[in-house]
Design an enzyme around this catalytic site. Structure first.
Site, PDB file in Angstrom:
ATOM      1  CG  HIS A  23       4.090 -24.203   8.562  1.00  0.00           C
ATOM      2  ND1 HIS A  23       2.782 -24.615   8.527  1.00  0.00           N
ATOM      3  CD2 HIS A  23       4.332 -23.781   9.846  1.00  0.00           C
ATOM      4  CE1 HIS A  23       2.242 -24.461   9.727  1.00  0.00           C
ATOM      5  NE2 HIS A  23       3.151 -23.948  10.538  1.00  0.00           N
TER       6      HIS A  23
ATOM      7  CG  ASP B 110       2.439 -19.706  14.334  1.00  0.00           C
ATOM      8  OD1 ASP B 110       1.960 -20.838  14.203  1.00  0.00           O
ATOM      9  OD2 ASP B 110       3.606 -19.438  14.000  1.00  0.00           O
TER      10      ASP B 110
ATOM     11  CD  GLU C 183       7.726 -20.536  10.824  1.00  0.00           C
ATOM     12  OE1 GLU C 183       7.439 -19.958  11.878  1.00  0.00           O
ATOM     13  OE2 GLU C 183       7.339 -21.692  10.561  1.00  0.00           O
TER      14      GLU C 183
ATOM     15  CD  GLN D 266       6.538 -28.441  13.647  1.00  0.00           C
ATOM     16  OE1 GLN D 266       5.622 -27.860  14.194  1.00  0.00           O
ATOM     17  NE2 GLN D 266       7.402 -27.813  12.860  1.00  0.00           N
TER      18      GLN D 266
ATOM     19  CG  HIS E 104      -0.940 -20.295  10.782  1.00  0.00           C
ATOM     20  ND1 HIS E 104      -0.417 -20.784   9.599  1.00  0.00           N
ATOM     21  CD2 HIS E 104      -0.112 -20.741  11.754  1.00  0.00           C
ATOM     22  CE1 HIS E 104       0.683 -21.491   9.865  1.00  0.00           C
ATOM     23  NE2 HIS E 104       0.882 -21.480  11.174  1.00  0.00           N
TER      24      HIS E 104
ATOM     25  CG  HIS F 151       0.552 -24.867  15.264  1.00  0.00           C
ATOM     26  ND1 HIS F 151       1.047 -25.886  14.466  1.00  0.00           N
ATOM     27  CD2 HIS F 151       0.866 -23.709  14.624  1.00  0.00           C
ATOM     28  CE1 HIS F 151       1.622 -25.365  13.398  1.00  0.00           C
ATOM     29  NE2 HIS F 151       1.533 -24.033  13.472  1.00  0.00           N
TER      30      HIS F 151
END
Length: 419
Positions: free
Chosen positions: A209, A308, A212, A151, A56, A58
């Site tokens: 996701h 992350d 969160e 996102q 995980h 980005h």
């Protein structure tokens, strides 16, 4: 390639490993330590381990912290705002440069498989296009999975669903979602149904996701697990973050865990980022805001760890070292018993490979010879010392090698009088 005097995980004896044609040909227990020869790689009692897996991250946002503004509040939601400012500045050259720099950092720290999220709430889909192209260029050198990640919400962003389908047509490997960020609970639940349907249509994996947030009323995890169970997709579905679980009461969790176990879904926690982003609305007591890693492990539910972010709007630190992430998790989640240490590396190796459905992963005869050599002789010693990755081998070829750090005795200690 021939390696001697190596330790394998959960095995007390020394081993010799023979690699032929890029695969493990023989794994043989030694009767004692063998003398080093010019042709053999001497592991010197250090640990041979399957490669680290980063499940995980980005990459499209990596190395952008402070561009154009810093996240001053340190919150998840300001991070999303700062990223919205950065998105118009994206182009192929920009993403390629930062992604390749970050991948190299990960490789230098023993990672050979990466799952990266790429934002689909960008009408150009430049992140998806660039990372899918990089995946093909790096094929054979590293396993790279690309997640189509909305996102700003798949249903709350203009044309979000259309962009998601376009990303899958381009070639994303995994369908992503963010149900807790959709405008309403109804839209969040609808998005989960849609993304699982898209996964079936495009034969993709799923990584959401999920919850969160610190809100104990954010319960999309139960909805995701139920949909995965009813469609028999659990092994292909991952719930990332699930930090709201830290705020759930125990009575609810006792019911929830039954569903989670029956569903067979995977979990990814990002403890360094979660402990930084969550609990921001608390004074004291202040929540840790990390999902229930310890309890998930005790329930034999697959849970793994990711970084992350590396120097982006959500997290302005990060160094590519999954052992650091593992160290954080053990401390934050109070997994400090010896049995916790004894299998700790599972959370950055085997468990992550399972969540990513990697094939041919692990140190077994016949598998591709992909492995790392760690400073230490077992999980505990590696974690305690935060040992270096001394060697990384892929398909029988060395892709990274470093010498262990040598400790020089202090003259002051050496000359100190006996007590």
């Amino acid at each position: 390639m021939y390696i001697i005097n190596a330790r394998l995980r959960q095995r007390p004896e020394l081993f010799s490993l023979t690699i032929e044609n890029g695969h493990f040909a023989r794994l043989e227990a030694q009767q004692g330590e063998l003398a080093a020869t010019g042709k053999a790689i001497n592991a010197s009692g250090n640990l041979i381990c399957a490669p680290f897996v980063e499940p995980h991250i980005h990459l499209d946002a990596a190395l952008t912290a402070g561009e154009p503004e810093w996240n001053q509040s340190g919150t998840l939601f300001e991070g999303i705002e700062r990223w919205s400012q950065r998105k118009p500045m994206l182009n192929e050259a920009d993403i390629r440069k930062r992604a390749l720099s970050t991948i190299e950092l990960l490789v230098q720290n023993g990672v050979q498989a990466i799952r990266t999220h790429a934002d689909t709430t960008d009408p150009t889909l430049i992140g998806i296009r660039t990372l899918c192209a990089l995946r093909e260029e790096l094929k054979g050198k590293i396993d790279l999975q690309v997640v189509a990640f909305p996102q700003d919400g798949m249903l709350s962003y203009p044309n979000g669903l259309k962009l998601m389908e376009e990303a899958l047509e381009i070639g994303a490997d995994v369908v992503g979602g963010i149900p807790h960020f959709e405008y309403t609970r109804e839209l969040g639940e609808k998005s989960v149904k849609i993304l699982l349907a898209l996964a079936r249509k495009y034969d993709c994996l799923v990584d959401v996701h999920c919850d969160e947030i610190d809100d104990p009323n954010s319960r999309f995890l139960e909805f995701l697990a139920c949909e995965a169970l009813f469609h028999d997709m659990g092994a292909r579905v991952t719930a990332s973050h699930t930090t709201a679980m830290h705020s759930y009461d125990n009575a609810y969790c006792s019911k929830l865990f039954r569903l989670l176990k029956n569903s067979g879904i995977n979990f990814i926690s990002c403890p360094t980022e979660s402990i930084h982003l969550q609990g921001r609305f608390d004074t004291y007591p202040k929540r840790r805001g990390v999902t229930r890693i310890k309890e998930l492990r005790e329930a034999n539910i697959n849970v793994c760890l990711g970084q992350d972010s590396i120097f982006d709007p959500w997290y302005s630190l990060g160094n590519g070292k999954l052992l650091r992430t593992l160290d954080f998790a053990l401390h934050i989640c109070q997994m400090m018993g010896y049995q916790d240490y004894a299998s700790a590396l599972d959370m950055i190796t085997d468990n992550s490979a399972k969540a990513m459905c990697l094939k041919g992963y692990g140190i077994e005869v016949g598998n591709p010879a992909n492995f790392i050599l760690l400073e230490g002789h077992d999980d505990y010693s590696v974690v305690r010392r935060q040992g270096e990755v001394l060697l990384s081998v892929r398909h029988g070829e060395i892709i990274m090698q470093r010498q262990p750090a040598h400790i020089i005795s202090s003259p002051w200690i050496a000359q100190a009088p006996a007590l």
